[in-house]
Design a protein around this motif. Structure first.
Motif, PDB file in Angstrom:
ATOM      1  N   GLY A  38       0.823  -1.208   0.000  1.00  0.00           N
ATOM      2  CA  GLY A  38       0.000   0.000   0.000  1.00  0.00           C
ATOM      3  C   GLY A  38       0.855   1.255   0.000  1.00  0.00           C
ATOM      4  O   GLY A  38       1.804   1.366   0.783  1.00  0.00           O
ATOM      5  N   GLN A  39       0.503   2.160  -0.899  1.00  0.00           N
ATOM      6  CA  GLN A  39       1.230   3.422  -1.028  1.00  0.00           C
ATOM      7  C   GLN A  39       0.375   4.561  -0.508  1.00  0.00           C
ATOM      8  O   GLN A  39      -0.800   4.672  -0.859  1.00  0.00           O
ATOM      9  N   VAL A  40       0.966   5.386   0.341  1.00  0.00           N
ATOM     10  CA  VAL A  40       0.330   6.640   0.741  1.00  0.00           C
ATOM     11  C   VAL A  40       1.072   7.757   0.013  1.00  0.00           C
ATOM     12  O   VAL A  40       2.266   7.638  -0.249  1.00  0.00           O
ATOM     13  N   PRO A  41       0.382   8.820  -0.355  1.00  0.00           N
ATOM     14  CA  PRO A  41       1.025   9.875  -1.143  1.00  0.00           C
ATOM     15  C   PRO A  41       2.028  10.679  -0.318  1.00  0.00           C
ATOM     16  O   PRO A  41       1.659  11.364   0.632  1.00  0.00           O
ATOM     17  N   VAL A  42       3.308  10.552  -0.695  1.00  0.00           N
ATOM     18  CA  VAL A  42       4.368  11.268   0.016  1.00  0.00           C
ATOM     19  C   VAL A  42       5.257  12.027  -0.954  1.00  0.00           C
ATOM     20  O   VAL A  42       5.364  11.675  -2.129  1.00  0.00           O
ATOM     21  N   LYS A  43       5.875  13.053  -0.445  1.00  0.00           N
ATOM     22  CA  LYS A  43       6.901  13.788  -1.170  1.00  0.00           C
ATOM     23  C   LYS A  43       8.016  14.046  -0.176  1.00  0.00           C
ATOM     24  O   LYS A  43       7.778  14.588   0.907  1.00  0.00           O
ATOM     25  N   ASP A  44       9.221  13.618  -0.523  1.00  0.00           N
ATOM     26  CA  ASP A  44      10.374  13.724   0.376  1.00  0.00           C
ATOM     27  C   ASP A  44      10.086  13.075   1.728  1.00  0.00           C
ATOM     28  O   ASP A  44      10.490  13.575   2.772  1.00  0.00           O
ATOM     29  N   GLY A  45       9.346  11.962   1.701  1.00  0.00           N
ATOM     30  CA  GLY A  45       9.051  11.212   2.912  1.00  0.00           C
ATOM     31  C   GLY A  45       7.969  11.797   3.795  1.00  0.00           C
ATOM     32  O   GLY A  45       7.699  11.275   4.875  1.00  0.00           O
ATOM     33  N   ARG A  67      -3.403   9.189  -7.739  1.00  0.00           N
ATOM     34  CA  ARG A  67      -2.492   9.146  -8.892  1.00  0.00           C
ATOM     35  C   ARG A  67      -1.044   9.107  -8.400  1.00  0.00           C
ATOM     36  O   ARG A  67      -0.215   8.360  -8.932  1.00  0.00           O
ATOM     37  N   GLN A  68      -0.727   9.921  -7.406  1.00  0.00           N
ATOM     38  CA  GLN A  68       0.618   9.924  -6.837  1.00  0.00           C
ATOM     39  C   GLN A  68       0.969   8.549  -6.284  1.00  0.00           C
ATOM     40  O   GLN A  68       2.088   8.063  -6.456  1.00  0.00           O
ATOM     41  N   CYS A  69       0.011   7.887  -5.635  1.00  0.00           N
ATOM     42  CA  CYS A  69       0.243   6.530  -5.127  1.00  0.00           C
ATOM     43  C   CYS A  69       0.603   5.584  -6.270  1.00  0.00           C
ATOM     44  O   CYS A  69       1.499   4.755  -6.138  1.00  0.00           O
ATOM     45  N   ALA A  70      -0.108   5.722  -7.394  1.00  0.00           N
ATOM     46  CA  ALA A  70       0.183   4.880  -8.559  1.00  0.00           C
ATOM     47  C   ALA A  70       1.564   5.188  -9.121  1.00  0.00           C
ATOM     48  O   ALA A  70       2.299   4.280  -9.510  1.00  0.00           O
ATOM     49  N   LEU A  71       1.936   6.452  -9.162  1.00  0.00           N
ATOM     50  CA  LEU A  71       3.273   6.818  -9.637  1.00  0.00           C
ATOM     51  C   LEU A  71       4.350   6.202  -8.750  1.00  0.00           C
ATOM     52  O   LEU A  71       5.368   5.709  -9.242  1.00  0.00           O
ATOM     53  N   GLN A  72       4.124   6.223  -7.455  1.00  0.00           N
ATOM     54  CA  GLN A  72       5.084   5.619  -6.527  1.00  0.00           C
ATOM     55  C   GLN A  72       5.177   4.115  -6.769  1.00  0.00           C
ATOM     56  O   GLN A  72       6.269   3.539  -6.759  1.00  0.00           O
ATOM     57  N   GLY A 140      -2.644   9.899   8.825  1.00  0.00           N
ATOM     58  CA  GLY A 140      -3.745  10.837   8.619  1.00  0.00           C
ATOM     59  C   GLY A 140      -4.006  11.182   7.166  1.00  0.00           C
ATOM     60  O   GLY A 140      -4.738  12.122   6.875  1.00  0.00           O
ATOM     61  N   VAL A 141      -3.419  10.409   6.221  1.00  0.00           N
ATOM     62  CA  VAL A 141      -3.601  10.705   4.800  1.00  0.00           C
ATOM     63  C   VAL A 141      -5.013  10.332   4.357  1.00  0.00           C
ATOM     64  O   VAL A 141      -5.666   9.484   4.966  1.00  0.00           O
ATOM     65  N   PRO A 142      -5.488  10.950   3.268  1.00  0.00           N
ATOM     66  CA  PRO A 142      -6.839  10.648   2.799  1.00  0.00           C
ATOM     67  C   PRO A 142      -6.962   9.418   1.908  1.00  0.00           C
ATOM     68  O   PRO A 142      -8.069   8.932   1.678  1.00  0.00           O
ATOM     69  N   VAL A 143      -5.843   8.896   1.401  1.00  0.00           N
ATOM     70  CA  VAL A 143      -5.934   7.768   0.467  1.00  0.00           C
ATOM     71  C   VAL A 143      -4.686   6.895   0.560  1.00  0.00           C
ATOM     72  O   VAL A 143      -3.581   7.387   0.799  1.00  0.00           O
TER      73      VAL A 143
END
Length: 152
Positions: A38-45, A67-72, A140-143
């Motif tokens: 499972g990917q949560v949307p992160v930038k620089d951790g 979309r960011q999760c898919a990119l990761q 606390g991320v939304p997706v």
């Protein structure tokens, strides 16, 4: 067109491979299947957004985060396989949406991940899917989105 060529044609820059936030592997291969955690949307951790759908986070914002999760996930796959051209099919996507009471548009959120996979892998990107709402997600991320790929 190869997946690598399509990535370039779409001018998509993959993010750095995210670091696992716990005692798990970013992906695990079993035979011709590659399971991406499972990917949560992160930038620089750091989480890109916190909150819930139906309580401050919009569907468009959350679809962008999916979309960011898919990119990761794609970055993880490329790192694992050396090339995206070894992906033969996207099998399944599991989308989890932090939701306030009464929010019911979970599929619209997870479409952000699904659309990226269709754009990148064409018909091989069409997948089975689940989109569910939860009270809370990590950090606390939304997706959060998980993935299963068939690879050669």
């Amino acid at each position: 067109m190869s997946h690598e060529a399509r990535l370039k044609a779409l001018a998509i820059d993959l993010p750095p491979v995210p670091v696992a936030a716990g005692l798990y592997a970013p992906c695990v291969r079993s035979g011709n299947q590659l399971f991406v955690s499972g990917q949560v949307p992160v930038k620089d951790g750091v989480p890109m957004r916190k909150g819930k759908l139906g309580d401050g986070v919009t569907i468009d914002e959350a679809a962008g985060l999916a979309r960011q999760c898919a990119l990761q996930a794609v970055a993880i796959i490329r790192n694992e396989l050396g090339t995206l051209d070894k992906v033969t099919r996207v099998i399944r996507v599991g989308g989890f949406v932090a939701s306030a009471e009464g929010f019911i548009d979970h599929p619209k959120v997870v479409n952000g991940a699904s659309q990226l996979l269709l754009d990148l892998f064409g018909e091989a990107g069409r997948h089975a899917r689940v989109a569910v709402g939860l009270a809370e997600l990590p950090f606390g991320v939304p997706v959060e989105v998980e993935f299963l790929f068939e690879v050669s």
